[in-house]
Design an enzyme around this catalytic site. Structure first.
Site, PDB file in Angstrom:
ATOM      1  CB  CYS A   2      26.510 -11.892  -2.581  1.00  0.00           C
ATOM      2  SG  CYS A   2      24.734 -12.109  -2.557  1.00  0.00           S
ATOM      3  NE  ARG A  27      30.853 -10.124   1.063  1.00  0.00           N
ATOM      4  CZ  ARG A  27      30.909  -8.915   1.605  1.00  0.00           C
ATOM      5  NH1 ARG A  27      31.777  -8.666   2.545  1.00  0.00           N
ATOM      6  NH2 ARG A  27      30.092  -7.976   1.222  1.00  0.00           N
ATOM      7  CD1 TRP A  75      22.952 -15.131   3.641  1.00  0.00           C
ATOM      8  CD2 TRP A  75      21.870 -13.248   3.063  1.00  0.00           C
ATOM      9  NE1 TRP A  75      22.089 -14.802   4.652  1.00  0.00           N
ATOM     10  CE2 TRP A  75      21.408 -13.664   4.324  1.00  0.00           C
ATOM     11  CE3 TRP A  75      21.329 -12.102   2.499  1.00  0.00           C
ATOM     12  CZ2 TRP A  75      20.446 -12.962   5.049  1.00  0.00           C
ATOM     13  CZ3 TRP A  75      20.354 -11.405   3.209  1.00  0.00           C
ATOM     14  CH2 TRP A  75      19.931 -11.831   4.471  1.00  0.00           C
ATOM     15  CG  ASN A 100      27.124  -7.839  -1.841  1.00  0.00           C
ATOM     16  OD1 ASN A 100      26.114  -8.279  -1.298  1.00  0.00           O
ATOM     17  ND2 ASN A 100      28.061  -7.159  -1.192  1.00  0.00           N
ATOM     18  N   GLY A 101      24.027  -7.057  -3.204  1.00  0.00           N
ATOM     19  CA  GLY A 101      23.175  -5.920  -2.874  1.00  0.00           C
ATOM     20  C   GLY A 101      21.750  -6.196  -3.312  1.00  0.00           C
ATOM     21  CD  GLU A 483      26.967 -11.638  21.685  1.00  0.00           C
ATOM     22  OE1 GLU A 483      26.039 -10.998  21.197  1.00  0.00           O
ATOM     23  OE2 GLU A 483      27.796 -12.262  21.000  1.00  0.00           O
ATOM     24  CE  LYS A 487      27.713 -15.290  18.891  1.00  0.00           C
ATOM     25  NZ  LYS A 487      27.836 -13.859  18.933  1.00  0.00           N
ATOM     26  CD  GLU A 490      24.610 -15.139  15.901  1.00  0.00           C
ATOM     27  OE1 GLU A 490      24.841 -14.330  15.011  1.00  0.00           O
ATOM     28  OE2 GLU A 490      25.366 -15.298  16.885  1.00  0.00           O
ATOM     29  CG  HIS A 506       7.166  -7.407  35.608  1.00  0.00           C
ATOM     30  ND1 HIS A 506       6.163  -7.059  36.475  1.00  0.00           N
ATOM     31  CD2 HIS A 506       8.300  -6.861  36.122  1.00  0.00           C
ATOM     32  CE1 HIS A 506       6.654  -6.324  37.456  1.00  0.00           C
ATOM     33  NE2 HIS A 506       7.965  -6.201  37.269  1.00  0.00           N
ATOM     34  CE  LYS A 605      32.524 -12.512  11.129  1.00  0.00           C
ATOM     35  NZ  LYS A 605      31.684 -12.586  12.339  1.00  0.00           N
TER      36      LYS A 605
HETATM   37  C1  G6P Z   1      25.455 -10.134  11.100  1.00  0.00           C
HETATM   38  C2  G6P Z   1      26.372 -11.117  11.785  1.00  0.00           C
HETATM   39  C3  G6P Z   1      26.453 -10.789  13.274  1.00  0.00           C
HETATM   40  C4  G6P Z   1      26.889  -9.345  13.459  1.00  0.00           C
HETATM   41  C5  G6P Z   1      25.965  -8.384  12.724  1.00  0.00           C
HETATM   42  C6  G6P Z   1      26.506  -6.970  12.713  1.00  0.00           C
HETATM   43  O1  G6P Z   1      24.153 -10.349  11.503  1.00  0.00           O
HETATM   44  O2  G6P Z   1      25.911 -12.438  11.607  1.00  0.00           O
HETATM   45  O3  G6P Z   1      27.394 -11.642  13.887  1.00  0.00           O
HETATM   46  O4  G6P Z   1      26.889  -9.038  14.820  1.00  0.00           O
HETATM   47  O5  G6P Z   1      25.844  -8.781  11.361  1.00  0.00           O
HETATM   48  O6  G6P Z   1      27.688  -6.965  11.969  1.00  0.00           O
HETATM   49  P1  G6P Z   1      28.849  -5.908  12.116  1.00  0.00           P
HETATM   50  O7  G6P Z   1      29.857  -6.332  11.094  1.00  0.00           O
HETATM   51  O8  G6P Z   1      28.233  -4.575  11.796  1.00  0.00           O
HETATM   52  O9  G6P Z   1      29.345  -5.967  13.502  1.00  0.00           O
END
Ligand code: G6P
Length: 610
Positions: A2, A27, A75, A100-101, A483, A487, A490, A506, A605
């Site tokens: 949040c 956030r 969130w 937030n939390g 990765e 992406k 996501e 396998h 994020k």
């Molecule tokens: C969230 C974001 C990701 C990020 C991860 C770790 O899940 O959506 O994009 O890689 O957190 O975040 P950090 O700020 O610790 O890299």
């Protein structure tokens, strides 16, 4: 998670709060709300389901005005996204709270407060804070004291701001596990969960420490530690760009951030390399001496940052000859691990506020590591402040939820760490020089690679109707395949998996048919021959292949094999370079599918809760 903003000023703060929320939307963005205290000292609240834009439209329809206010973008953790569950939560028309939390003991507190006659109107854990503070206020001298008594009863994580209509020019805030920052103005003060929210109004910030409770008025800031003792916390001047929140000519923040990578990498390298080595001060004061002792490296991170750690393990063992483990923070923090002698603890995080990574660092610090190093993009973040050493990635503010420039700059930081460790382990000067030269050439190489954007935009059309995709790589390209898959899922919501190409036989080969696109990360290295055999295994089973290859490898395209040639680069840098087309691919696929690229559904994020 949040986002929180608050303000105490003589002027009307509504637009400041809304602009702050827009900047914090990364956030969380499932619902939003704002409360201000109007001239008649009434709490005026507007909340809505959906994004800040919808909140701003609602505020435009029913205008609010006031000099003291708090606002929130959510969130969801407890209670689904809805207007009812949106913050601020209010108790008895007197106390308003944004949080937030997660309050872990909320159910027990809720039952106790209900027994006292409090009526709950939401399913959130946050509403207990509002009622608890109101309850404690009845037996306290002022809001500050009531908040201090309340936080002592809360278990879990919080960054919170509380407004009491009977103390109109005051906000009380508290931090435990979730970031909170105070922004200092002239004759006005602000609070937020990230300084980015307040850049339009100030550049001077005070970060609350764990357990701090603070009160701000227009002219004063008072901070108290866990024991209730007044404390002074340092004032930081931010040099972050005010415009970090603007997309410029780009359609999405993600695309802007993908194209910022040459500059972000150049910034990350700047002033840190001599002709043949990494400068001693790169990892902070005294780091060089510490690094000389290191014989093992433990890396901890989450999400995309975890993938950069996985790449570093290949480099660390091959180039520096140092053993290296990489682990997801949420696993590390809940298991018993064995620390090898002379081990370095490295945490990697874009935000520096990821709850699991922070908890893992705090645990790690009790386990006997020689020292802890944070590789992080946010100066002043909790991770940086709590680590012994820090390497700042200088990617600039990253707004798109899907991490791009933070990832490539983390790889650059890790490459420098590997070089620094390798130097101590006797890597010969010629090899060091070669690697330093390769690193210095990276920004130019990234520019060249980005020229592939139109080719990849066209290629993306092949994926628009797909439900699944498989990404393959070997060696340090395996984490890049991971990765790439992350992406794609996501932001385009296509189910994507990554496999080490040698593992195909396998299990995953069973998935291959003409409907399954297979993306192969295939630079020209000594694993190329093995990878080519894996490609043939897929081909023989009717799969459609997309091979990202070195222009010098001369892959033959065919109806079932599309080749995307990348500029030739030093073998060491391929994970960084081959990331770019995969970022572009997921971006363009998402655009075609019409998803919300910068704020994909259900994600946030910065994940400051467990
Ligand atoms: C969230 C974001 C990701 C990020 C991860 C770790 O899940 O959506 O994009 O890689 O957190 O975040 P950090 O700020 O610790 O890299």
């Amino acid at each position: 998670m949040c986002g929180i903003v608050g303000a105490v000023a003589q002027r009307d703060v509504v637009e400041i709060l809304l602009e702050g929320l827009r900047r914090l939307e990364y956030r969380g963005y499932d619902s939003a709300g704002v409360v201000v205290l109007d001239q008649e000292r009434r709490l005026q609240r507007v909340r809505c389901l959906g994004k800040v834009k919808i909140l701003a439209d609602a505020v435009a329809r029913e205008p609010l005005q006031g000099g003291t206010g708090i606002a929130h973008t959510r969130w969801a953790t407890h209670g689904q996204p809805s207007e009812r569950n949106a913050h601020p939560h209010i108790s008895n028309d007197r106390i308003a709270v944004v949080h937030n939390g997660i309050i872990e003991n909320y159910a027990k507190l809720r039952a106790q407060l209900q027994a006292q006659g409090f009526v709950f109107t939401s399913e959130t854990d946050t509403e207990v804070i509002a009622h608890l503070v109101e309850y404690e206020l009845r037996r306290s001298d002022n809001l500050l004291q009531a908040v201090q008594k309340s936080v002592a009863q809360l278990h879990g994580a919080y960054g919170m701001v509380i407004l009491d209509k009977d103390e109109p020019e005051r906000l009380v805030l508290a931090r435990s596990g979730s970031p909170m920052v105070i922004g200092l103005g002239i004759g006005e003060n602000f609070v937020a969960s990230d300084p980015l929210a307040l850049l339009p109004v100030t550049r001077r910030f005070i970060y609350l420490e764990e357990g701090d409770v603070a009160e701000i008025t227009r002219r004063e800031v008072r901070i108290y530690d866990t024991d209730g003792q007044p404390v002074t916390r340092e004032i930081h001047e931010s040099s972050a760009s005010y415009d970090a929140g603007d997309k410029g000519p780009f359609r999405h923040f993600m695309l802007k951030e993908i194209f910022e990578q040459p500059q972000a990498v150049a910034n990350t390298l700047e002033g840190r390399l001599s002709e043949s080595s990494v400068l001693d001060e790169t990892f902070g004061n005294g780091a060089a001496d510490m690094l000389r002792k290191i014989e093992h490296v433990q890396i901890i991170a989450c999400g995309t940052s975890y993938h950069s750690g996985l790449v570093a393990r290949y480099w660390m063992e091959e180039i520096a000859g140092i053993s290296c483990n990489v682990e997801i923070a949420s696993e590390f923090r809940y298991r018993k691990s064995v620390v090898r002698p002379n081990s370095l603890l490295v945490t990697i995080s874009q935000s520096g506020e990821t709850a699991d990574t922070l908890a893992a660092l705090r645990l790690g610090k009790t386990l006997g590591y020689v020292t802890s190093l944070a590789i992080c993009n946010v100066a002043g973040s909790s991770l940086v402040r709590e680590s012994d050493l820090a390497f700042m990635t200088r990617a600039g503010t990253e707004i798109g939820v899907a991490s791009t420039k933070a990832f490539t700059t983390q790889l650059v930081g890790l490459a420098m760490l590997v070089l620094a460790l390798a130097k101590n382990r006797g890597l010969d000067t010629e090899q060091q020089k070669e690697l330093v030269k390769a690193l210095k050439g990276l920004p130019g190489l990234l520019e060249d690679t980005l020229k592939l954007a139109p080719v990849i935009e066209t290629l993306a059309e092949d994926f628009s109707e797909k439900q699944h995709a498989l990404f393959l790589g070997r060696g340090e390209e395996y984490p890049i395949a991971m990765e790439g898959a992350l992406k794609l899922k996501e932001i385009s919501y296509i189910h994507a998996e990554a496999y080490a190409a040698g593992e195909l036989k396998h299990g995953p080969l069973a998935l291959i048919d003409s409907e399954m696109p297979i993306i192969v990360v295939a630079p020209n290295n000594d694993l190329l021959e093995k990878l080519t055999s894996n490609i043939e295994e897929v081909r023989a089973r009717g799969g459609m292949l997309y091979v990202f290859a070195d222009e010098n490898a001369h892959f033959e395209p065919s109806p079932d094999l599309k080749v995307i040639n990348l500029p030739h680069c030093h073998e060491w840098l391929t994970p960084i370079i081959y990331t770019i087309p995969l970022q572009l691919l997921s971006y363009y696929v998402a655009v075609i599918r019409g998803t919300d690229v910068d704020q994909p559904r259900n994600l946030a994020k910065s994940v400051t809760v467990e």
